[in-house]
Write an enzyme that holds these catalytic residues in place. Structure first.
Site, PDB file in Angstrom:
ATOM      1  N   CYS C 181       0.790  -0.996  -0.011  1.00 36.25           N
ATOM      2  CA  CYS C 181      -0.053  -0.003   0.187  1.00 36.25           C
ATOM      3  C   CYS C 181       0.797   0.978  -0.136  1.00 36.25           C
ATOM      4  O   CYS C 181       0.615   2.224  -0.709  1.00 36.25           O
ATOM      5  CB  CYS C 181      -0.767   0.030   1.315  1.00 36.25           C
ATOM      6  SG  CYS C 181      -1.759  -1.484   1.583  1.00 36.25           S
ATOM      7  N   HIS C 185       0.739   4.953  -1.377  1.00 33.47           N
ATOM      8  CA  HIS C 185       0.199   5.917  -0.468  1.00 33.47           C
ATOM      9  C   HIS C 185       0.847   6.138   0.836  1.00 33.47           C
ATOM     10  O   HIS C 185       0.421   6.344   1.797  1.00 33.47           O
ATOM     11  CB  HIS C 185      -1.074   4.928   0.150  1.00 33.47           C
ATOM     12  CG  HIS C 185      -1.978   5.044  -1.140  1.00 33.47           C
ATOM     13  ND1 HIS C 185      -2.951   6.010  -1.606  1.00 33.47           N
ATOM     14  CD2 HIS C 185      -2.650   3.944  -1.709  1.00 33.47           C
ATOM     15  CE1 HIS C 185      -3.808   5.516  -2.620  1.00 33.47           C
ATOM     16  NE2 HIS C 185      -3.694   4.391  -2.437  1.00 33.47           N
ATOM     17  N   ARG C 229     -12.681  -1.353  -2.458  1.00 29.55           N
ATOM     18  CA  ARG C 229     -11.581  -0.635  -2.610  1.00 29.55           C
ATOM     19  C   ARG C 229     -10.253  -1.256  -2.434  1.00 29.55           C
ATOM     20  O   ARG C 229      -9.369  -1.356  -3.148  1.00 29.55           O
ATOM     21  CB  ARG C 229     -11.735   0.834  -1.863  1.00 29.55           C
ATOM     22  CG  ARG C 229     -10.294   1.829  -2.188  1.00 29.55           C
ATOM     23  CD  ARG C 229     -10.172   2.108  -3.695  1.00 29.55           C
ATOM     24  NE  ARG C 229      -9.394   1.293  -4.376  1.00 29.55           N
ATOM     25  CZ  ARG C 229      -9.105   1.521  -5.680  1.00 29.55           C
ATOM     26  NH1 ARG C 229      -9.687   2.388  -6.283  1.00 29.55           N
ATOM     27  NH2 ARG C 229      -8.465   0.466  -6.519  1.00 29.55           N
ATOM     28  N   CYS C 233      -7.402  -2.885  -5.196  1.00 36.07           N
ATOM     29  CA  CYS C 233      -6.067  -2.085  -4.896  1.00 36.07           C
ATOM     30  C   CYS C 233      -5.017  -3.500  -5.106  1.00 36.07           C
ATOM     31  O   CYS C 233      -4.143  -3.466  -5.715  1.00 36.07           O
ATOM     32  CB  CYS C 233      -5.817  -1.641  -3.703  1.00 36.07           C
ATOM     33  SG  CYS C 233      -6.165   0.226  -3.480  1.00 36.07           S
TER      34      CYS C 233
END
Lengths: 104, 208, 272
Positions: C181, C185, C229, C233
């Site tokens: 992630c 992010h 979501r 991802c």
């Protein structure tokens, strides 16, 4: 009958502002599925809005209109408490009619 | 409740009101715990098997990097050395065809469970980098590569650097966000040569 | 003095948010234009159609037990929907685990309506021509938290544990592309192609991002939730498939929810 619309109608000055959300796939007839077959066109063809028996909006739509379309328009000649009736028919002959009361 | 306990309680509540919880109140899960949780929460699909969750040494070390726990220089050096040992250069010219390179840079498919495994992967370079000036839709996760060859010189050494960087970026920068396109078998030798050409061919739009 | 410290901390968090908002406006007419466009889009958000369908499904007697979901306990007591999303994920004593909204809906579909877990978890995400109950229920329940502040608790040991696991998952690099992630992010001010990327470890970005899911995703023509979501991802990270309402999905959601603490919930929203 198809899925219900969401309709809001309110007075803005001396005009009525109507906002309609319609539930519809609105397939253009151009898309292909995973196997490569064309997904048939399926879209709203006619929309009418009537108030007290009078047609205030009449529309002919085509595949250029988006999925789950949002329609917003203003008209004069009605007041709070009157009912706005929205009706649509699509190219498969499916139809939907819903109504909303105009708020102040 | 006496004043001392009340004080501790208020301090704890005040600390809890800050946006990030304090580290010292909790234990950090072990690598084994995290790996077990992931294995039980994912399922194999398409070409992505559960083995995709198995980390190699570099991934494991890089997963420990945090804002308050940066990569130690000796660990970084160890990673760079280990990754540099994976570099494989093809014989002959490293410069492929920039037009193919641009297609590879524009394509993001490959290795997802929704992708056809028989279909070649793309490099998805534009996801993270600016490249050719005509392409406005570029990302900023990586630095701009616009005028890459023009700025650095069109030398065999620079071609070799680019090839190696695309093949395994961690051979140069430990824990890079950039995938190891060659080492992990994402792009073929020819595809990497085409990306080298995109950056290093004087007639490539990247250098205009 | 201790109370003043608590207020001081809250004040700093508020000032940071205000500063980042004014910075967004300083970026010039392009950003202001996008904000106007978003406000206009929000007016005709098709998510309302899902909310209406979800409210119907909440009240409809369904399943082998022919029962509605109106006694479902989402964390604020049986049948309390208003504000429930703002405190999720949380620990539930009846299942002895940390649950998010979707796993709680599954729990209620099983215990109240008599569905099997497999039936309740089947087809959670709508698709072209495919309407499913789950995303409509999510749209309805979340709409009842609109405008309210989001605060998850880490008081229970299992909540703390889930938060810590969620954080480890966030930073877990894996798969063919070494993505975690954090790859997209984990830093401020980045974008992928032209899509701005929130730094989910930065509370201001986390609040903006987390408070706008679920959302009607125009490009998909569907209402998409946090479960969707995360699933999507991981697909793009070249991981295998994240299982619906799996422990990892809930742990990661709790981690993100905690980072977004204090956000004003602004969903179901509309996104590209």
């Amino acid at each position: 009958m198809a899925d219900p619309m969401k309709i809001r109608a309110a007075m803005v000055g001396d005009k009525v502002e109507v906002k309609v959300l319609m539930a519809h796939e609105m397939e253009t007839g151009q898309r292909k599925d995973a196997k490569g077959a064309t997904i048939p066109a399926w879209f709203i063809q006619n929309v009418t809005a009537t108030v007290n028996g009078r047609t205030v909006l009449s529309a002919e739509w085509g595949p250029a209109v988006a999925k789950n379309p949002f329609l917003s328009f203003r008209f004069s000649g009605a007041k709070a408490g009157d009912k706005v009736v929205i009706a649509w028919t699509d190219n498969h002959g499916d139809k939907r009619t819903d109504e909303a009361t105009i708020t102040a | 409740m006496n004043i001392r306990r009340l004080t501790i309680l208020v301090l704890t509540v005040a600390a809890g009101c800050s946006t990030m919880p304090s580290q010292e109140t909790t234990h950090t899960p072990s690598h084994a715990e995290v790996a077990a949780l992931l294995k039980s929460s994912f399922k194999a699909k398409g070409q992505a098997g559960l083995d995709r969750l198995d980390q190699d040494e570099m991934q494991r070390l890089c997963s420990e990097v945090r804002a308050d726990k940066p990569l130690a220089p000796d660990v970084a050096e160890k990673i760079v050395k280990a990754q540099a040992a994976t570099l494989r250069y093809p014989p002959g010219s490293l410069l492929g065809d920039w037009k193919s390179g641009e297609k590879i840079a524009q394509t993001g498919v490959g290795m997802q469970y929704s992708d056809d495994p028989t279909h070649p992967s793309g490099g998805n370079c534009y996801a993270c980098h600016q490249l050719a000036p005509h392409e406005m839709s570029y990302g900023t996760i990586g630095p701009s590569l616009y005028k890459f060859g023009a700025l650095r010189g069109y030398t065999p050494e620079m071609q070799k650097y680019v090839y190696g960087k695309v093949y395994n970026p961690d051979a140069f920068s430990a824990c890079s966000n950039m995938p190891r396109f060659g080492h992990m078998g994402i792009l073929t030798e020819q595809q990497i040569k085409d990306v080298v050409a995109l950056l290093m061919d004087p007639s490539s739009p990247v250098n205009k | 003095m201790k109370i003043a410290m608590a207020i001081g901390v809250a004040g700093i968090a508020g000032a940071t948010l205000a500063a980042s908002l004014s910075l967004a406006q300083d970026k010039g007419s392009a950003a202001a234009g996008i904000e106007q466009y978003r406000a206009a889009l929000a007016d005709g958000n098709p998510a309302e159609l899902w909310e209406a369908r979800g409210e119907g499904l909440w009240k409809e007697k369904r399943g082998p037990k022919k029962a509605s979901l109106e006694r479902c306990d989402l964390g604020l007591g049986p049948g309390v929907v208003k504000g429930a999303y703002t405190i999720l994920p949380k620990y539930f004593p009846d299942t002895d685990k940390v649950e998010d909204l979707e796993s709680r809906l599954v729990t209620c579909m099983v215990t109240l309506q008599g569905f099997t877990p497999e039936q309740a978890k089947k087809d959670p995400f709508g698709g072209p021509g495919k309407k499913v109950p789950m995303d409509a229920l999510v749209a309805y329940v979340t709409s009842e938290s609109r405008g309210m502040p989001m605060h998850v608790s880490l008081a229970h040991p299992k909540e703390k544990e889930a938060y810590e696991l969620g954080r480890e998952i966030f930073f877990y690099r894996g798969g063919s592309h070494d993505f975690g992630c954090t790859s997209c992010h984990g830093a401020d001010g980045k974008r992928i192609r032209l899509q701005d990327l929130p730094n989910l470890t930065n509370p201001a970005d986390a609040r903006r991002a987390y408070s706008t899911w679920p959302a009607y995703r125009v490009s998909q023509g569907e209402v998409r939730s946090m479960q969707w979501r995360l699933n999507d991802c991981f697909r793009q990270q070249r991981f295998p498939e994240l299982e619906f309402v799996s422990p990892a999905s809930i742990a990661l959601t709790l981690y993100l929810a905690k980072n977004a603490d204090g956000a004003k919930f602004d969903a179901p929203a509309i996104k590209r």
